[in-house]
Design an enzyme around this catalytic site. Structure first.
Site, PDB file in Angstrom:
ATOM      1  N   PHE A  17       0.824  -1.205   0.000  1.00  0.00           N
ATOM      2  CA  PHE A  17       0.000   0.000   0.000  1.00  0.00           C
ATOM      3  C   PHE A  17       0.865   1.264   0.000  1.00  0.00           C
ATOM      4  CE2 PHE A  17      -2.430   2.841   3.138  1.00  0.00           C
ATOM      5  CZ  PHE A  17      -3.046   3.560   2.131  1.00  0.00           C
ATOM      6  N   ASN A  38       8.879  -9.267  -1.488  1.00  0.00           N
ATOM      7  CA  ASN A  38       8.765 -10.723  -1.641  1.00  0.00           C
ATOM      8  C   ASN A  38       7.341 -11.153  -1.974  1.00  0.00           C
ATOM      9  OD1 ASN A  38       7.481 -10.403   0.813  1.00  0.00           O
ATOM     10  ND2 ASN A  38       8.754 -11.890   1.927  1.00  0.00           N
ATOM     11  N   SER A  81       7.088  -5.086   5.453  1.00  0.00           N
ATOM     12  CA  SER A  81       6.578  -5.711   6.681  1.00  0.00           C
ATOM     13  C   SER A  81       5.087  -5.964   6.537  1.00  0.00           C
ATOM     14  CB  SER A  81       6.798  -4.809   7.906  1.00  0.00           C
ATOM     15  OG  SER A  81       6.231  -5.402   9.071  1.00  0.00           O
ATOM     16  N   LYS A  97      11.097 -11.370  11.685  1.00  0.00           N
ATOM     17  CA  LYS A  97      12.345 -11.418  10.930  1.00  0.00           C
ATOM     18  C   LYS A  97      12.533 -10.186  10.045  1.00  0.00           C
ATOM     19  CE  LYS A  97      13.647 -15.354   9.061  1.00  0.00           C
ATOM     20  NZ  LYS A  97      13.581 -16.652   8.332  1.00  0.00           N
ATOM     21  N   TYR A 151       4.409  -7.834  16.068  1.00  0.00           N
ATOM     22  CA  TYR A 151       4.515  -6.621  15.249  1.00  0.00           C
ATOM     23  C   TYR A 151       5.077  -5.460  16.063  1.00  0.00           C
ATOM     24  CZ  TYR A 151       3.089  -2.894  12.017  1.00  0.00           C
ATOM     25  OH  TYR A 151       3.073  -1.813  11.153  1.00  0.00           O
ATOM     26  N   LYS A 155       8.887  -3.691  15.472  1.00  0.00           N
ATOM     27  CA  LYS A 155       9.073  -2.276  15.149  1.00  0.00           C
ATOM     28  C   LYS A 155       9.888  -1.556  16.232  1.00  0.00           C
ATOM     29  CE  LYS A 155       6.883  -2.012  11.229  1.00  0.00           C
ATOM     30  NZ  LYS A 155       7.605  -1.686   9.975  1.00  0.00           N
ATOM     31  N   TYR A 165      22.877   2.142  14.747  1.00  0.00           N
ATOM     32  CA  TYR A 165      23.693   2.402  13.557  1.00  0.00           C
ATOM     33  C   TYR A 165      23.974   3.890  13.402  1.00  0.00           C
ATOM     34  CZ  TYR A 165      24.360  -2.043  11.143  1.00  0.00           C
ATOM     35  OH  TYR A 165      24.812  -3.294  10.774  1.00  0.00           O
ATOM     36  N   THR A 181      -3.354   5.088   8.316  1.00  0.00           N
ATOM     37  CA  THR A 181      -3.362   5.674   6.983  1.00  0.00           C
ATOM     38  C   THR A 181      -4.326   4.879   6.106  1.00  0.00           C
ATOM     39  OG1 THR A 181      -1.042   6.294   7.284  1.00  0.00           O
ATOM     40  CG2 THR A 181      -1.899   6.373   5.053  1.00  0.00           C
TER      41      THR A 181
END
Length: 330
Positions: A17, A38, A81, A97, A151, A155, A165, A181
Protein backbone atom coordinates in the site's frame (compact mmCIF):
# COMPACT_ATOMS: atom_id res chain seq x y z
CA UNK A 1 18.09 14.19 -16.19
CA UNK A 2 21.55 12.83 -16.81
CA UNK A 3 21.70 9.29 -15.41
CA UNK A 4 24.89 10.19 -13.54
CA UNK A 5 23.02 12.97 -11.73
CA UNK A 6 19.81 11.02 -11.13
CA UNK A 7 19.32 10.01 -7.50
CA UNK A 8 18.88 6.27 -6.90
CA UNK A 9 16.57 4.98 -4.18
CA UNK A 10 15.72 1.46 -2.97
CA UNK A 11 12.15 1.04 -1.69
CA UNK A 12 11.38 -2.24 0.09
CA UNK A 13 7.76 -3.34 0.38
CA UNK A 14 7.36 -1.64 -3.00
CA UNK A 15 4.27 -3.61 -4.05
CA UNK A 16 2.40 -2.82 -0.83
CA UNK A 17 0.00 0.00 0.00
CA UNK A 18 2.44 2.69 1.14
CA UNK A 19 5.41 1.29 -0.76
CA UNK A 20 3.67 1.59 -4.12
CA UNK A 21 2.61 5.18 -3.44
CA UNK A 22 6.20 5.97 -2.46
CA UNK A 23 7.41 4.50 -5.75
CA UNK A 24 5.00 6.82 -7.58
CA UNK A 25 6.19 9.85 -5.63
CA UNK A 26 9.89 9.28 -6.17
CA UNK A 27 9.37 8.51 -9.86
CA UNK A 28 7.51 11.83 -10.07
CA UNK A 29 10.44 13.54 -8.35
CA UNK A 30 12.84 12.22 -11.01
CA UNK A 31 14.55 9.46 -9.00
CA UNK A 32 15.67 6.11 -10.33
CA UNK A 33 13.54 3.78 -8.20
CA UNK A 34 14.51 0.21 -7.33
CA UNK A 35 11.51 -1.61 -5.90
CA UNK A 36 11.89 -4.77 -3.81
CA UNK A 37 9.17 -7.02 -2.38
CA UNK A 38 8.76 -10.72 -1.64
CA UNK A 39 5.03 -10.39 -2.44
CA UNK A 40 3.96 -12.16 0.75
CA UNK A 41 1.38 -9.41 1.26
CA UNK A 42 2.20 -7.06 -1.66
CA UNK A 43 0.47 -7.06 -5.07
CA UNK A 44 2.27 -6.41 -8.35
CA UNK A 45 -0.85 -4.70 -9.70
CA UNK A 46 0.00 -1.77 -7.43
CA UNK A 47 3.16 -1.03 -9.41
CA UNK A 48 2.42 -2.58 -12.83
CA UNK A 49 2.03 0.88 -14.34
CA UNK A 50 5.69 1.57 -13.51
CA UNK A 51 7.21 -1.45 -15.25
CA UNK A 52 7.43 0.28 -18.62
CA UNK A 53 9.45 3.19 -17.22
CA UNK A 54 13.23 3.29 -17.76
CA UNK A 55 13.85 4.70 -14.27
CA UNK A 56 12.05 1.87 -12.44
CA UNK A 57 13.21 -1.67 -11.77
CA UNK A 58 11.81 -4.38 -9.54
CA UNK A 59 13.29 -7.34 -7.67
CA UNK A 60 11.25 -10.04 -5.96
CA UNK A 61 13.31 -10.71 -2.85
CA UNK A 62 12.93 -11.31 0.90
CA UNK A 63 14.97 -8.66 2.70
CA UNK A 64 15.32 -10.97 5.70
CA UNK A 65 17.99 -12.62 3.53
CA UNK A 66 21.14 -10.90 2.29
CA UNK A 67 20.33 -7.88 0.13
CA UNK A 68 22.54 -6.91 -2.81
CA UNK A 69 21.86 -3.93 -5.04
CA UNK A 70 24.43 -3.20 -7.75
CA UNK A 71 25.58 0.34 -8.37
CA UNK A 72 25.24 3.54 -6.39
CA UNK A 73 22.46 4.11 -3.85
CA UNK A 74 21.59 7.49 -2.41
CA UNK A 75 18.59 6.51 -0.28
CA UNK A 76 16.90 3.42 1.19
CA UNK A 77 13.28 3.32 2.34
CA UNK A 78 12.49 0.23 4.42
CA UNK A 79 8.74 -0.40 4.18
CA UNK A 80 8.77 -4.19 3.96
CA UNK A 81 6.58 -5.71 6.68
CA UNK A 82 3.16 -7.21 7.21
CA UNK A 83 1.07 -4.38 8.65
CA UNK A 84 -2.35 -5.77 9.54
CA UNK A 85 -3.30 -8.09 12.41
CA UNK A 86 -4.60 -10.77 10.06
CA UNK A 87 -1.22 -10.83 8.32
CA UNK A 88 1.06 -10.79 11.33
CA UNK A 89 -1.05 -13.37 13.19
CA UNK A 90 -0.79 -15.60 10.12
CA UNK A 91 2.95 -15.10 9.62
CA UNK A 92 4.35 -14.06 13.02
CA UNK A 93 7.90 -15.35 12.48
CA UNK A 94 8.25 -13.57 9.13
CA UNK A 95 6.97 -10.38 10.78
CA UNK A 96 9.64 -10.55 13.46
CA UNK A 97 12.34 -11.42 10.93
CA UNK A 98 11.63 -8.54 8.54
CA UNK A 99 11.70 -6.08 11.44
CA UNK A 100 14.94 -7.48 12.84
CA UNK A 101 17.03 -9.35 10.24
CA UNK A 102 15.57 -7.33 7.37
CA UNK A 103 16.31 -4.03 9.06
CA UNK A 104 19.84 -5.20 9.93
CA UNK A 105 20.47 -6.19 6.31
CA UNK A 106 19.24 -2.86 4.97
CA UNK A 107 21.18 -0.81 7.51
CA UNK A 108 24.28 -2.71 6.45
CA UNK A 109 23.48 -2.04 2.79
CA UNK A 110 22.96 1.67 3.47
CA UNK A 111 26.26 1.80 5.37
CA UNK A 112 28.16 0.11 2.54
CA UNK A 113 26.66 2.53 -0.01
CA UNK A 114 26.94 5.65 2.19
CA UNK A 115 23.18 6.04 1.67
CA UNK A 116 20.61 7.69 3.91
CA UNK A 117 17.99 5.21 5.20
CA UNK A 118 14.45 5.86 6.41
CA UNK A 119 12.68 3.03 8.26
CA UNK A 120 8.93 2.72 8.61
CA UNK A 121 7.96 2.41 12.24
CA UNK A 122 4.42 2.66 13.54
CA UNK A 123 2.12 4.09 16.18
CA UNK A 124 1.96 0.52 17.45
CA UNK A 125 5.21 1.18 19.34
CA UNK A 126 3.00 3.10 21.80
CA UNK A 127 0.88 -0.03 22.40
CA UNK A 128 -2.35 0.66 24.29
CA UNK A 129 -1.34 4.20 25.28
CA UNK A 130 -1.91 5.65 28.74
CA UNK A 131 -1.56 9.21 27.41
CA UNK A 132 -3.26 11.02 24.55
CA UNK A 133 -2.24 12.41 22.16
CA UNK A 134 0.92 10.33 21.80
CA UNK A 135 4.10 12.37 21.42
CA UNK A 136 7.44 10.94 20.32
CA UNK A 137 8.70 11.17 23.90
CA UNK A 138 6.07 8.70 25.17
CA UNK A 139 7.66 5.28 25.72
CA UNK A 140 4.51 3.23 25.28
CA UNK A 141 2.48 0.54 27.02
CA UNK A 142 3.19 -2.67 25.11
CA UNK A 143 2.58 -6.34 25.90
CA UNK A 144 5.63 -8.09 24.37
CA UNK A 145 4.11 -11.58 24.60
CA UNK A 146 0.54 -10.77 23.55
CA UNK A 147 -0.87 -11.59 20.09
CA UNK A 148 0.18 -8.16 18.78
CA UNK A 149 3.68 -8.36 20.27
CA UNK A 150 5.24 -9.84 17.13
CA UNK A 151 4.51 -6.62 15.25
CA UNK A 152 4.93 -4.13 18.09
CA UNK A 153 8.26 -5.52 19.25
CA UNK A 154 9.60 -5.98 15.71
CA UNK A 155 9.07 -2.28 15.15
CA UNK A 156 10.51 -1.29 18.55
CA UNK A 157 13.62 -3.36 17.82
CA UNK A 158 13.78 -1.79 14.37
CA UNK A 159 13.93 1.67 15.93
CA UNK A 160 16.58 0.57 18.44
CA UNK A 161 18.95 -0.95 15.87
CA UNK A 162 18.45 2.01 13.53
CA UNK A 163 19.48 4.43 16.28
CA UNK A 164 22.43 2.17 17.14
CA UNK A 165 23.69 2.40 13.56
CA UNK A 166 23.19 6.15 13.64
CA UNK A 167 25.02 6.62 16.94
CA UNK A 168 27.78 4.03 16.49
CA UNK A 169 28.46 4.18 12.75
CA UNK A 170 27.32 7.74 12.04
CA UNK A 171 24.83 6.44 9.46
CA UNK A 172 22.27 8.96 8.22
CA UNK A 173 18.98 7.53 9.47
CA UNK A 174 15.35 8.65 9.66
CA UNK A 175 12.49 6.97 11.56
CA UNK A 176 8.85 7.66 10.74
CA UNK A 177 6.13 6.53 13.15
CA UNK A 178 3.16 6.02 10.87
CA UNK A 179 -0.33 6.42 12.28
CA UNK A 180 -3.52 5.04 10.72
CA UNK A 181 -3.36 5.67 6.98
CA UNK A 182 -5.97 4.89 4.33
CA UNK A 183 -6.66 5.34 0.65
CA UNK A 184 -6.52 3.55 -2.72
CA UNK A 185 -4.57 0.27 -2.90
CA UNK A 186 -5.33 -0.83 0.67
CA UNK A 187 -6.16 -4.52 0.43
CA UNK A 188 -9.81 -5.21 1.04
CA UNK A 189 -9.00 -8.49 2.79
CA UNK A 190 -6.30 -7.27 5.14
CA UNK A 191 -8.77 -7.03 8.02
CA UNK A 192 -8.28 -3.38 8.92
CA UNK A 193 -11.29 -1.30 9.84
CA UNK A 194 -11.69 1.14 6.97
CA UNK A 195 -11.45 -1.23 3.98
CA UNK A 196 -13.63 -3.73 5.82
CA UNK A 197 -16.26 -1.11 6.68
CA UNK A 198 -16.31 0.17 3.09
CA UNK A 199 -16.54 -3.33 1.58
CA UNK A 200 -19.36 -4.28 3.95
CA UNK A 201 -21.27 -1.07 3.17
CA UNK A 202 -20.85 -1.45 -0.59
CA UNK A 203 -22.11 -5.02 -0.34
CA UNK A 204 -25.13 -3.88 1.69
CA UNK A 205 -23.97 -5.81 4.75
CA UNK A 206 -23.95 -4.71 8.37
CA UNK A 207 -20.70 -3.12 9.56
CA UNK A 208 -18.81 -5.09 12.20
CA UNK A 209 -17.44 -3.02 15.07
CA UNK A 210 -15.37 -4.73 17.76
CA UNK A 211 -15.95 -3.82 21.40
CA UNK A 212 -18.47 -1.08 22.11
CA UNK A 213 -17.09 1.19 19.38
CA UNK A 214 -15.96 3.96 21.72
CA UNK A 215 -12.28 3.31 21.02
CA UNK A 216 -10.79 6.11 18.92
CA UNK A 217 -8.54 6.28 15.88
CA UNK A 218 -7.13 9.10 13.75
CA UNK A 219 -7.03 8.48 10.01
CA UNK A 220 -4.57 10.12 7.59
CA UNK A 221 -5.14 10.08 3.83
CA UNK A 222 -2.33 8.40 1.91
CA UNK A 223 -1.16 11.44 -0.08
CA UNK A 224 -0.66 13.38 3.16
CA UNK A 225 1.27 10.49 4.65
CA UNK A 226 3.54 10.23 1.60
CA UNK A 227 4.25 13.97 1.70
CA UNK A 228 5.25 13.74 5.36
CA UNK A 229 7.56 10.79 4.69
CA UNK A 230 9.15 12.58 1.73
CA UNK A 231 9.84 15.69 3.80
CA UNK A 232 11.25 13.65 6.68
CA UNK A 233 13.64 11.77 4.40
CA UNK A 234 15.05 15.03 3.07
CA UNK A 235 15.23 16.67 6.50
CA UNK A 236 18.16 16.53 8.92
CA UNK A 237 16.13 15.04 11.81
CA UNK A 238 17.29 11.61 12.98
CA UNK A 239 14.99 10.83 15.93
CA UNK A 240 11.56 9.20 15.50
CA UNK A 241 8.82 11.44 14.14
CA UNK A 242 5.04 10.96 14.14
CA UNK A 243 3.29 11.37 10.80
CA UNK A 244 -0.49 11.11 11.03
CA UNK A 245 -3.71 13.07 11.20
CA UNK A 246 -4.77 14.15 14.72
CA UNK A 247 -8.45 14.32 13.72
CA UNK A 248 -9.69 11.74 16.26
CA UNK A 249 -13.03 9.91 16.11
CA UNK A 250 -14.70 6.84 17.56
CA UNK A 251 -15.13 3.69 15.53
CA UNK A 252 -18.90 4.06 15.95
CA UNK A 253 -18.76 7.47 14.28
CA UNK A 254 -16.49 6.20 11.52
CA UNK A 255 -18.86 3.33 10.74
CA UNK A 256 -21.84 5.70 10.60
CA UNK A 257 -19.95 8.12 8.35
CA UNK A 258 -19.11 5.38 5.87
CA UNK A 259 -22.73 4.21 5.83
CA UNK A 260 -23.81 7.78 5.04
CA UNK A 261 -21.19 8.28 2.30
CA UNK A 262 -22.00 4.99 0.55
CA UNK A 263 -25.74 5.64 0.79
CA UNK A 264 -26.51 2.07 1.81
CA UNK A 265 -29.01 0.99 4.45
CA UNK A 266 -26.48 -0.85 6.59
CA UNK A 267 -26.38 -0.87 10.35
CA UNK A 268 -23.67 -1.55 12.95
CA UNK A 269 -23.27 -4.86 14.76
CA UNK A 270 -20.81 -5.59 17.57
CA UNK A 271 -18.32 -8.37 18.22
CA UNK A 272 -15.93 -9.09 21.09
CA UNK A 273 -12.93 -6.76 21.33
CA UNK A 274 -9.59 -8.42 20.39
CA UNK A 275 -6.88 -8.80 23.04
CA UNK A 276 -4.74 -5.68 23.69
CA UNK A 277 -6.75 -3.55 21.26
CA UNK A 278 -5.72 0.10 21.83
CA UNK A 279 -8.41 2.33 23.32
CA UNK A 280 -6.99 5.53 21.80
CA UNK A 281 -4.81 6.43 18.88
CA UNK A 282 -4.06 10.11 18.19
CA UNK A 283 -0.71 11.55 17.08
CA UNK A 284 0.96 14.61 18.46
CA UNK A 285 2.37 16.15 15.25
CA UNK A 286 3.95 19.31 16.66
CA UNK A 287 7.43 18.15 15.62
CA UNK A 288 6.32 17.54 12.03
CA UNK A 289 4.64 20.94 11.92
CA UNK A 290 7.69 22.73 13.28
CA UNK A 291 10.54 20.84 11.62
CA UNK A 292 8.96 19.73 8.33
CA UNK A 293 6.34 22.44 7.86
CA UNK A 294 3.91 19.55 7.36
CA UNK A 295 0.24 19.18 8.24
CA UNK A 296 -2.44 16.98 6.65
CA UNK A 297 -4.31 18.68 3.80
CA UNK A 298 -7.03 16.17 2.82
CA UNK A 299 -10.09 16.30 5.09
CA UNK A 300 -11.73 13.05 6.11
CA UNK A 301 -14.84 13.36 3.95
CA UNK A 302 -12.80 14.00 0.80
CA UNK A 303 -10.36 11.19 1.59
CA UNK A 304 -13.12 8.71 2.37
CA UNK A 305 -14.98 9.58 -0.82
CA UNK A 306 -11.84 9.04 -2.91
CA UNK A 307 -11.28 5.69 -1.19
CA UNK A 308 -14.89 4.59 -1.63
CA UNK A 309 -14.73 5.53 -5.33
CA UNK A 310 -11.57 3.43 -5.67
CA UNK A 311 -13.21 0.37 -4.14
CA UNK A 312 -16.29 0.87 -6.30
CA UNK A 313 -14.00 0.68 -9.35
CA UNK A 314 -12.72 -2.79 -8.39
CA UNK A 315 -14.24 -5.99 -9.86
CA UNK A 316 -17.31 -7.05 -7.90
CA UNK A 317 -15.71 -10.32 -6.80
CA UNK A 318 -12.94 -8.46 -4.97
CA UNK A 319 -15.45 -6.84 -2.63
CA UNK A 320 -16.38 -10.32 -1.44
CA UNK A 321 -12.78 -11.14 -0.47
CA UNK A 322 -12.80 -9.13 2.77
CA UNK A 323 -11.94 -10.79 6.05
CA UNK A 324 -13.03 -9.25 9.33
CA UNK A 325 -12.63 -12.29 11.59
CA UNK A 326 -9.95 -10.43 13.55
CA UNK A 327 -8.79 -6.88 13.25
CA UNK A 328 -7.83 -4.16 15.66
CA UNK A 329 -9.65 -1.16 14.23
CA UNK A 330 -6.38 0.47 13.16
Amino acid sequence: MNTEEQKRILITGAAGFLGSHLCDRFILEGFHVIGMDNLITGDLRNISHLFKLPNFEFYQHDVSKFVHVPGRLDYVLHFASPASPIDYLRIPIQTLKVGSLGTHNLLGLAKSKSARILVASTSEVYGDPLVSPQSEEYWGNVNPVGPRGVYDEAKRFQEAITMAYHNFHGLETRIVRIFNTYGPRMRLNDGRALPTFIAQALEGENLTVFGDGTQTRSFCYVSDQIEGIYRLLLSDYSLPMNIGNPDEMTMNDMAKEIIALTGNASTVIYEKLPVDDPKQRRPDIEKAKRLLDWTPKINRQEGLQRTIDYYRSLPAEELKQKDFTYYNQR
